[in-house]
Design an enzyme around this catalytic site. Structure first.
Site, mmCIF file in Angstrom:
data_model
loop_
_atom_site.group_PDB
_atom_site.id
_atom_site.type_symbol
_atom_site.label_atom_id
_atom_site.label_comp_id
_atom_site.label_asym_id
_atom_site.label_seq_id
_atom_site.Cartn_x
_atom_site.Cartn_y
_atom_site.Cartn_z
ATOM 1 N N SER A 1 51.542 49.480 8.109
ATOM 2 C CA SER A 1 50.815 48.500 7.298
ATOM 3 C C SER A 1 49.351 48.879 7.135
ATOM 4 O O SER A 1 48.759 49.482 8.027
ATOM 5 C CB SER A 1 50.898 47.128 7.995
ATOM 6 O OG SER A 1 49.930 46.241 7.489
ATOM 7 N N ALA A 2 48.759 48.481 6.010
ATOM 8 C CA ALA A 2 47.333 48.718 5.782
ATOM 9 C C ALA A 2 46.464 47.739 6.564
ATOM 10 O O ALA A 2 45.258 47.941 6.713
ATOM 11 C CB ALA A 2 47.031 48.558 4.290
ATOM 12 N N GLU B 1 59.566 48.851 1.900
ATOM 13 C CA GLU B 1 58.305 48.579 1.194
ATOM 14 C C GLU B 1 58.482 47.615 0.028
ATOM 15 O O GLU B 1 59.523 47.618 -0.618
ATOM 16 C CB GLU B 1 57.759 49.893 0.608
ATOM 17 C CG GLU B 1 56.562 50.477 1.302
ATOM 18 C CD GLU B 1 55.291 49.639 1.212
ATOM 19 O OE1 GLU B 1 55.228 48.699 0.401
ATOM 20 O OE2 GLU B 1 54.359 49.927 1.963
ATOM 21 N N ASP B 2 57.427 46.824 -0.241
ATOM 22 C CA ASP B 2 57.473 45.928 -1.407
ATOM 23 C C ASP B 2 56.465 46.329 -2.475
ATOM 24 O O ASP B 2 56.335 45.625 -3.475
ATOM 25 C CB ASP B 2 57.181 44.476 -0.979
ATOM 26 C CG ASP B 2 55.724 44.281 -0.618
ATOM 27 O OD1 ASP B 2 55.156 45.149 0.078
ATOM 28 O OD2 ASP B 2 55.137 43.274 -1.054
ATOM 29 N N ASP C 1 56.724 48.064 6.193
ATOM 30 C CA ASP C 1 55.480 47.471 5.707
ATOM 31 C C ASP C 1 55.456 46.032 6.243
ATOM 32 O O ASP C 1 56.496 45.492 6.648
ATOM 33 C CB ASP C 1 55.521 47.505 4.170
ATOM 34 C CG ASP C 1 54.350 46.801 3.544
ATOM 35 O OD1 ASP C 1 53.211 47.133 3.897
ATOM 36 O OD2 ASP C 1 54.570 45.910 2.709
ATOM 37 N N LEU C 2 54.299 45.394 6.264
ATOM 38 C CA LEU C 2 54.212 44.037 6.832
ATOM 39 C C LEU C 2 54.196 42.963 5.738
ATOM 40 O O LEU C 2 55.162 42.232 5.550
ATOM 41 C CB LEU C 2 52.951 43.948 7.710
ATOM 42 C CG LEU C 2 52.697 42.606 8.386
ATOM 43 C CD1 LEU C 2 53.821 42.232 9.345
ATOM 44 C CD2 LEU C 2 51.363 42.646 9.153
ATOM 45 N N ASP C 3 53.083 42.931 4.998
ATOM 46 C CA ASP C 3 52.923 41.889 3.978
ATOM 47 C C ASP C 3 53.939 42.104 2.859
ATOM 48 O O ASP C 3 53.948 43.152 2.222
ATOM 49 C CB ASP C 3 51.486 41.956 3.430
ATOM 50 C CG ASP C 3 51.244 40.964 2.322
ATOM 51 O OD1 ASP C 3 51.968 39.949 2.257
ATOM 52 O OD2 ASP C 3 50.333 41.197 1.507
ATOM 53 N N LYS D 1 47.642 53.730 1.386
ATOM 54 C CA LYS D 1 48.766 54.090 0.527
ATOM 55 C C LYS D 1 48.232 54.196 -0.909
ATOM 56 O O LYS D 1 47.352 53.409 -1.260
ATOM 57 C CB LYS D 1 49.853 52.996 0.594
ATOM 58 C CG LYS D 1 50.408 52.763 2.004
ATOM 59 C CD LYS D 1 51.200 51.448 2.056
ATOM 60 C CE LYS D 1 51.529 51.067 3.494
ATOM 61 N NZ LYS D 1 52.135 49.732 3.630
ATOM 62 N N LYS E 1 47.843 43.532 -3.469
ATOM 63 C CA LYS E 1 48.939 43.714 -2.511
ATOM 64 C C LYS E 1 49.036 45.171 -2.059
ATOM 65 O O LYS E 1 49.114 46.076 -2.891
ATOM 66 C CB LYS E 1 50.263 43.250 -3.111
ATOM 67 C CG LYS E 1 50.334 41.745 -3.241
ATOM 68 C CD LYS E 1 51.717 41.266 -3.641
ATOM 69 C CE LYS E 1 51.738 39.743 -3.697
ATOM 70 N NZ LYS E 1 53.022 39.231 -4.183
ATOM 71 N N THR F 1 52.161 37.267 3.837
ATOM 72 C CA THR F 1 50.753 36.965 4.112
ATOM 73 C C THR F 1 49.918 37.014 2.838
ATOM 74 O O THR F 1 48.748 36.621 2.859
ATOM 75 C CB THR F 1 50.177 37.931 5.181
ATOM 76 O OG1 THR F 1 50.740 39.226 4.995
ATOM 77 C CG2 THR F 1 50.479 37.444 6.578
#
Ligand code: B16
Ligand code: MG
Length: 223
Positions: free
Chosen positions: A112-113, A167-168, A7-9, A143, A43, A15
């Protein structure tokens, strides 16, 4: 484990703070309060779904056309922040972790979304470490739908069972499991209790002979 999907953020970079500032500007213009606690609800959620949540907080009703205009405006403000991002914003331990994966022949994808994912990877100087990018530009279902992670595995030419997700967000953990993948939660162990294992961040993890190792207790994960 033949591939890792990130995942990114909240996993690679934070971000969320820039999303917050951009959504807050929109809320300010409508004249309602949008707090950092409210921002937690956005998020991992897609841009348009985030807007719906924001508008429900403010009790604002808009047509579909107006919503698209507001979402574009938010993204312009957001881009103003992310185009100023620098490599020192990559979260602690991430760079070493990604380089070690590459050294050990494990493939790397983003999951990522965000429609701005490639811009962010470029800004922070790590786009070359990714073999593939599954993001809001080539995936449509948000997701907890597993589409983004299945796409990540497909782009790596790997079967889902050979991939591990990082993932967060709880929705992301559910998406990983629905894709048939193990999931490492990055963050709080209570919030992310559905993950197969939770660590505070990448400084707590290493890779040994292609397997994940928890640094503080030496446990090697059989993923
Ligand atoms: P964009 P992730 C998500 O990133 C963010 O957590 C979420 O707050 C945001 O709305 C979403 O990306 C879409 O971002 O507006 O840039 O397309 O956690 O899936 O990497
Ligand atoms: Mg996230």
């Amino acid at each position: 484990m033949k591939g890792c999907i990130f995942d990114l953020d909240g996993v690679i970079v934070d971000t969320a703070k820039y999303h917050y500032l951009a959504w807050k500007k929109i809320a300010d213009e409508f004249g309602f309060v949008f707090t950092e606690k409210d921002n937690e609800r956005l998020k991992g959620v897609s841009r348009m779904a985030s807007l719906d949540i924001l508008l429900s907080i403010g009790g604002v009703h808009l047509s579909e056309g107006e919503k698209l205009q507001v979402a574009d405006k938010k993204n312009e403000i957001y881009l103003g922040y992310i185009l100023k991002m620098t490599p020192d914003e990559v979260l602690p331990g991430v760079l070493t972790f990604l380089k070690t994966l590459r050294d050990q022949g494990i493939k790397i994808s983003l999951g990522s979304a965000s429609k701005n994912a490639k811009t962010i990877l470029h800004q922070v100087g790590i786009e070359n470490l990714f073999d593939a990018v599954a993001d809001g530009t080539n995936v449509s279902k948000a997701k907890p739908d597993p589409e983004v992670f299945l796409k990540g595995a497909e782009l790596l030419n790997l079967s889902p069972a050979d991939c591990v997700v990082f993932e967060d967000a709880r929705a992301g953990i559910e998406a990983a499991h629905r894709a048939g993948m193990k999931c490492v939660g990055i963050g709080d162990s209570v919030t992310l209790r559905e993950a197969d294992i939770v660590v505070g961040g990448f400084l707590d993890l290493s890779i040994e002979k292609g397997k994940l190792k928890i640094i503080n207790n030496g446990e090697i994960l059989n993923f």
